[in-house]
Design a protein around this motif. Structure first.
Motif, mmCIF file in Angstrom:
data_model
loop_
_atom_site.group_PDB
_atom_site.id
_atom_site.type_symbol
_atom_site.label_atom_id
_atom_site.label_comp_id
_atom_site.label_asym_id
_atom_site.label_seq_id
_atom_site.Cartn_x
_atom_site.Cartn_y
_atom_site.Cartn_z
ATOM 1 N N VAL A 178 -47.259 50.966 42.165
ATOM 2 C CA VAL A 178 -47.916 50.004 43.052
ATOM 3 C C VAL A 178 -49.203 49.496 42.413
ATOM 4 O O VAL A 178 -49.462 48.289 42.376
ATOM 5 N N THR B 107 -43.302 46.290 48.166
ATOM 6 C CA THR B 107 -43.020 47.653 47.739
ATOM 7 C C THR B 107 -42.466 48.426 48.923
ATOM 8 O O THR B 107 -42.269 47.870 50.004
ATOM 9 N N GLY C 83 -43.571 52.107 50.079
ATOM 10 C CA GLY C 83 -44.740 52.677 50.729
ATOM 11 C C GLY C 83 -45.861 52.853 49.741
ATOM 12 O O GLY C 83 -45.640 53.033 48.537
ATOM 13 N N LEU C 84 -47.092 52.803 50.224
ATOM 14 C CA LEU C 84 -48.254 52.961 49.368
ATOM 15 C C LEU C 84 -48.535 54.432 49.096
ATOM 16 O O LEU C 84 -48.195 55.306 49.883
ATOM 17 N N CYS D 238 -45.604 46.511 52.773
ATOM 18 C CA CYS D 238 -45.177 47.895 52.639
ATOM 19 C C CYS D 238 -44.823 48.455 54.017
ATOM 20 O O CYS D 238 -45.058 47.816 55.044
ATOM 21 N N ILE E 239 -37.349 48.960 51.653
ATOM 22 C CA ILE E 239 -37.689 48.040 50.567
ATOM 23 C C ILE E 239 -37.004 46.689 50.738
ATOM 24 O O ILE E 239 -37.596 45.643 50.430
ATOM 25 N N ASN F 154 -38.975 44.820 53.391
ATOM 26 C CA ASN F 154 -40.261 44.380 52.857
ATOM 27 C C ASN F 154 -40.099 43.226 51.880
ATOM 28 O O ASN F 154 -40.934 42.320 51.830
#
Length: 314
Positions: free
Chosen positions: A111, A128, A130-131, A160, A292, A295
């Motif tokens: 990321v 993306t 998840g952070l 995200c 994903i 997103n």
């Protein structure tokens, strides 16, 4: 006299170069999910699905990776296959990029590095899963993802599903706030927890449509106040999330496994994600894929709206 060109440059794929040159919408995509996030051969299939999803919105996908030391923005099918199916691909965050480039290695972007590279070439939106964030034991280990620092200094919209539930969610939200990162909930007032629709913590701002998010991104750029990224938190519908009871049990077991197996640092997240995949018998992988793709679709719509607003204002 013009200075000589350096040995190290970012190379744009043909579609991406054309889109950026004409102001067409582009969505940046990371490559770590291909090389480190999903099992083979599903990783390659999902990579293709993500790109098709972005294209279906009218935007150009720009998957970013490093091939033989060269940073490439907009991988072609052969390059995607190489990163997805080759052993020994480095997981390259921002700090790793100079070393990977100098040593002529293959690398998959995280990321943090994807956001930095995308912003450097003028891509305004990034999708993306998840952070990364503050780890649960950060008060003693000081373990925080490089994602947080990158988001604090990078003017880009990141779509995200919140942060992975294996992290310290409230501490991560505090870090984002103190770093000047805008957090928007997409049609929600609750911060998602990746596998879960609701992490249990609120979000201060929400947006109802991609056009509203594009306006926020445009305001951030035009005001030039030095703010960081705009994080767009896009939760799964409740009926598509991982079963919360299953999630909580598997997370408890995974955290106990970390301590038992003395797993620390950058190995924590891969360990826990692998544990989730095995212990949920693939259910977490299904949820991860839905995340994903959702997103990517929202990011494409935001990129189209943002490109349209630039055209109108021009």
């Amino acid at each position: 006299m013009e200075p000589p060109l350096g040995r190290y440059r970012i190379r744009l794929g043909a579609d991406v170069a054309e889109a950026l040159g004409t102001g067409a919408p582009v969505v940046a995509l990371e490559s770590t999910i291909l090389s480190h996030g999903l099992p083979r051969p599903r990783n390659l299939e999902v990579g293709a699905e993500i790109e098709r999803t972005v294209r279906a919105t009218g935007a150009v996908p720009a998957t970013i990776g490093v091939l033989g030391g060269e940073i490439c923005v907009g991988l072609d099918a052969k390059q995607l296959e190489h990163l997805a199916l080759t052993d020994g691909v480095a997981k390259a965050s921002v700090r790793d990029l100079p070393v990977v480039a100098a040593k002529r290695l293959d690398g998959a972007t995280t990321v943090a590095s994807t956001a930095a590279i995308a912003a450097a070439v003028g891509i305004p939106v990034f999708a993306t899963g998840g952070l990364g964030g503050v780890h649960r034991d950060a008060s003693t280990t000081f373990d925080e993802s490089a994602d947080l620092g990158a988001l604090a200094r990078t003017p880009i919209a990141v779509v995200c599903a919140g942060v992975k539930s294996i992290l310290d969610v409230p501490a991560t939200l505090e870090r984002l706030e103190s770093s000047g990162v805008t957090v928007l909930g997409y049609r929600t007032d609750r911060f998602p927890g990746f596998y879960l629709s609701d992490s249990g913590y609120p979000i201060g701002w929400r947006a109802e449509n991609p056009e509203e998010i594009a306006d926020v991104l445009r305001a951030a750029r035009e005001l030039k106040l030095g703010s960081g990224a705009v994080v767009v938190a896009n939760p799964l519908p409740v009926d598509e999330q991982l079963d919360p009871a299953l999630h909580d049990r598997v997370l408890r077991e995974g955290l106990a496994g970390l301590e038992r197996d003395h797993v620390t640092g950058k190995d924590v997240t891969p360990y826990l994600l692998a544990h989730f995949h095995a212990s949920t018998e693939g259910a977490s992988l299904t949820v991860n894929t839905r995340i994903i793709l959702r997103n990517a679709e929202l990011a494409g719509r935001i990129a189209v709206a943002f490109a349209g607003s630039r055209t109108v204002s021009a």
